[in-house]
Design an enzyme around this catalytic site. Structure first.
Site, mmCIF file in Angstrom:
data_model
loop_
_atom_site.group_PDB
_atom_site.id
_atom_site.type_symbol
_atom_site.label_atom_id
_atom_site.label_comp_id
_atom_site.label_asym_id
_atom_site.label_seq_id
_atom_site.Cartn_x
_atom_site.Cartn_y
_atom_site.Cartn_z
ATOM 1 C CD GLU A 95 -3.518 -6.220 2.717
ATOM 2 O OE1 GLU A 95 -4.425 -5.549 3.235
ATOM 3 O OE2 GLU A 95 -2.299 -5.983 2.880
ATOM 4 C CD GLU A 137 -3.213 -1.158 1.921
ATOM 5 O OE1 GLU A 137 -3.284 -0.308 2.826
ATOM 6 O OE2 GLU A 137 -4.115 -1.980 1.681
HETATM 7 O O1 AHR Z 1 -5.318 -6.187 6.668
HETATM 8 C C1 AHR Z 1 -5.247 -5.051 7.473
HETATM 9 C C2 AHR Z 1 -4.584 -3.902 6.764
HETATM 10 O O2 AHR Z 1 -5.353 -3.516 5.677
HETATM 11 C C3 AHR Z 1 -3.239 -4.183 6.167
HETATM 12 O O3 AHR Z 1 -2.212 -4.084 7.085
HETATM 13 C C4 AHR Z 1 -3.112 -3.127 5.120
HETATM 14 O O4 AHR Z 1 -2.297 -3.502 4.050
HETATM 15 C C5 AHR Z 1 -4.545 -2.870 4.712
HETATM 16 O O5 AHR Z 1 -4.844 -1.533 4.680
#
Ligand code: AHR
Length: 510
Positions: A314, A191
């Site tokens: 994610e 991110e």
């Molecule tokens: O999964 C929780 C958080 O969500 C992670 O650390 C981040 O990459 C995302 O914003």
């Protein structure tokens, strides 16, 4: 009146089911569904690593090198193909050298993203990579770009993959590991548009080039698979810039993060939600189809041969934390809502297997859409676990193209397609069809026209429960688990499937 009664009854019975029609072209598959689509994500966040997976060698909870045996067994059974670590946002604060060597000498740090708790670094590189070997999963290391250095990442590649005669490889040996591990997947930052450094896409693309230049495969992996920190949901500019500005001989994957969140300021409860909240979550989840299509289209423009993978590293449902738990630990329960969310999302990934070649649900234990929850010595498998396990039949199988027409699931004036599906043929010639019905109220009668093979039998498993709000608790750990499915019949190449409301079904044809 007497004569029309059977007809009336038949009409009523039919009306109870919505209808869907699928055509399955069993002889037309060419794309492999990468098993890496079924990956998971572990972060130093809340009780994911400590308590969830790692309890330490001296724990009274049975463990192997400190990792809970119950978790190891469950992950093996789920056929977990890869595991991402150590974050997430945590990764861009993590200095890997703090997590090697004698545990009592390791420096401590503060976990600034997740509650300001003290991290003692007792779970480090050896612990993670040995765990991956134990469960048969490919490790995916997420390297610190936000607050680290190129040298630090380069040394991590040497420490983990160099066979010997290099100072880092020799340090690894001193720390008890003679042979290198197999570490193919490397994330270059996380991110970068947010917690990984608040960079612009253009700036990050340059930084990426610098890191990728010095990252070398030292041993056994057949080439590193370098993954660029990707877009936040519908940020198409981000993907455009990465694909345009990073030479493709330096780039094996581009990431994408998308969470199914109703509203970041009012995420709603993980259990006890309303049907409107359920529908809103599904709407966010099904957005994945559009996201994958649009990011892929941009990638097609720069990479028509689809050499660079889209890595959804994610994804999952994100709700309010459980009442009474630490708000920064993101601990949430997991219901049938999460099961159908997972089923529908995995169908999308399967159907886009030509571009989506890895995905990692967030997160593995005790955080967000977890497959496992723990409470001291107790462990439960969530409905999401069961979907990942049921769908594991698709891993490395050949995607079978399908077409689908489905009724809508309607709440108020809004509508979503009720049924989603994907199908594959495995190396033994078995055909698997996975179906998800997101409609919380209506059963579905799905007619599947099977062409291209002459199947003679069908078996299957179903995951369903009375309500979408149902979940497995530590008191009722097996309230929801897969059951034998008897609602499918096969006649003259036509498969008729009667799916319960809010259910996931996986069929096997031979
Ligand atoms: O999964 C929780 C958080 O969500 C992670 O650390 C981040 O990459 C995302 O914003």
């Amino acid at each position: 009146m007497k004569n029309i009664l059977p007809i009336l009854l038949l009409c009523l019975a039919t009306a109870a089911f919505s209808q869907a029609t699928i055509t399955l072209n069993a002889d037309l598959g060419t794309t492999t569904i990468s098993r890496q689509i079924y990956g998971n994500f572990s972060e130093h966040l809340g009780r994911c690593i400590y308590d969830g997976m790692f309890v330490g060698e001296n724990s009274s909870i049975p463990n192997t090198a400190g990792v809970r045996n119950d978790v190891i067994e469950a992950l093996k059974k789920m056929k977990i193909p890869n595991l991402r670590w150590p974050g997430g946002c945590f990764a861009d604060t993590y200095h890997w050298k703090d997590g090697i060597g004698p545990k009592d000498k390791r420096p401590k740090m503060v976990n600034v993203w997740w509650g300001g708790v003290t991290e003692d670094n007792s779970f480090g590189t050896h612990d993670f990579l040995n765990l991956c070997e134990e469960i048969g999963a490919e490790p995916y290391l997420s390297a610190n770009v936000g607050s680290g250095t190129v040298q630090e990442v380069v040394e991590w590649t040497r420490y983990t993959t160099h066979p010997g005669g290099d100072p880092m490889a020799d340090l690894r040996k001193q720390n008890g590991r003679e042979k290198p591990w197999h570490v193919k997947y490397w994330g270059i930052g996380n991110e970068a548009w947010g917690c990984g450094g608040n960079m612009t896409a253009e700036y990050y693309a340059n930084i990426y080039r610098q890191y990728a230049t010095f990252m070398t495969d030292w041993s056994n992996t057949g080439g590193l698979f370098r993954i660029a920190s990707g877009a936040n949901s519908g940020d198409y500019h981000w993907t455009e810039v990465l694909m345009r500005d990073i030479p493709h001989n330096m780039l094996e994957g581009v990431a994408l993060h998308h969470y199914s969140v109703i509203d970041w300021k009012a995420k709603g409860p993980a259990t006890g939600f309303t049907e409107e909240q359920y529908f809103a979550t599904m709407k966010q989840a099904l957005k994945m189809e559009d996201l994958v299509n649009r990011h892929s289209t941009i990638m097609d423009k720069y990479d028509p041969q689809k050499k660079v993978a889209l890595v959804v590293d994610e994804w999952g449902g994100w709700y309010e934390v459980e009442p009474g738990t630490n708000g920064a630990f993101l601990f949430q329960q997991n219901t049938m809502r999460d099961a159908v969310l997972a089923g529908a999302t995995l169908n999308i990934f399967n159907n886009h297997a030509d571009r989506v070649r890895m995905a990692n649900i967030a997160q593995i234990v005790n955080v967000l859409q977890s497959v496992i929850l723990t409470d001291g010595p107790k462990m439960i498998l969530t409905p999401t676990y069961h979907v990942m396990e049921m769908y594991s039949v698709h891993q490395d199988a050949t995607l079978i193209p399908i077409t689908i027409q489905t009724a809508d699931y309607q709440v108020g004036t809004e509508k979503l397609p009720a049924v989603s599906a994907s199908a594959s043929k495995d190396k033994n010639g078995l055909i698997h069809v996975s179906l998800t019905n997101i409609d919380a109220n209506k059963s579905q009668e799905v007619t599947i026209n099977v062409r291209g093979i002459s199947a003679s039998s069908v078996t299957g498993r179903v995951l369903a429960s009375g309500k979408v709000q149902d979940y497995n608790s530590f008191d009722q750990p097996e309230k929801i688990k897969p059951a034998k499915f008897t609602g499918a019949t096969l006649k003259n190449g036509v498969l008729t499937v009667k799916m319960p409301a809010a259910s996931v079904v996986v069929l096997e044809l031979k």
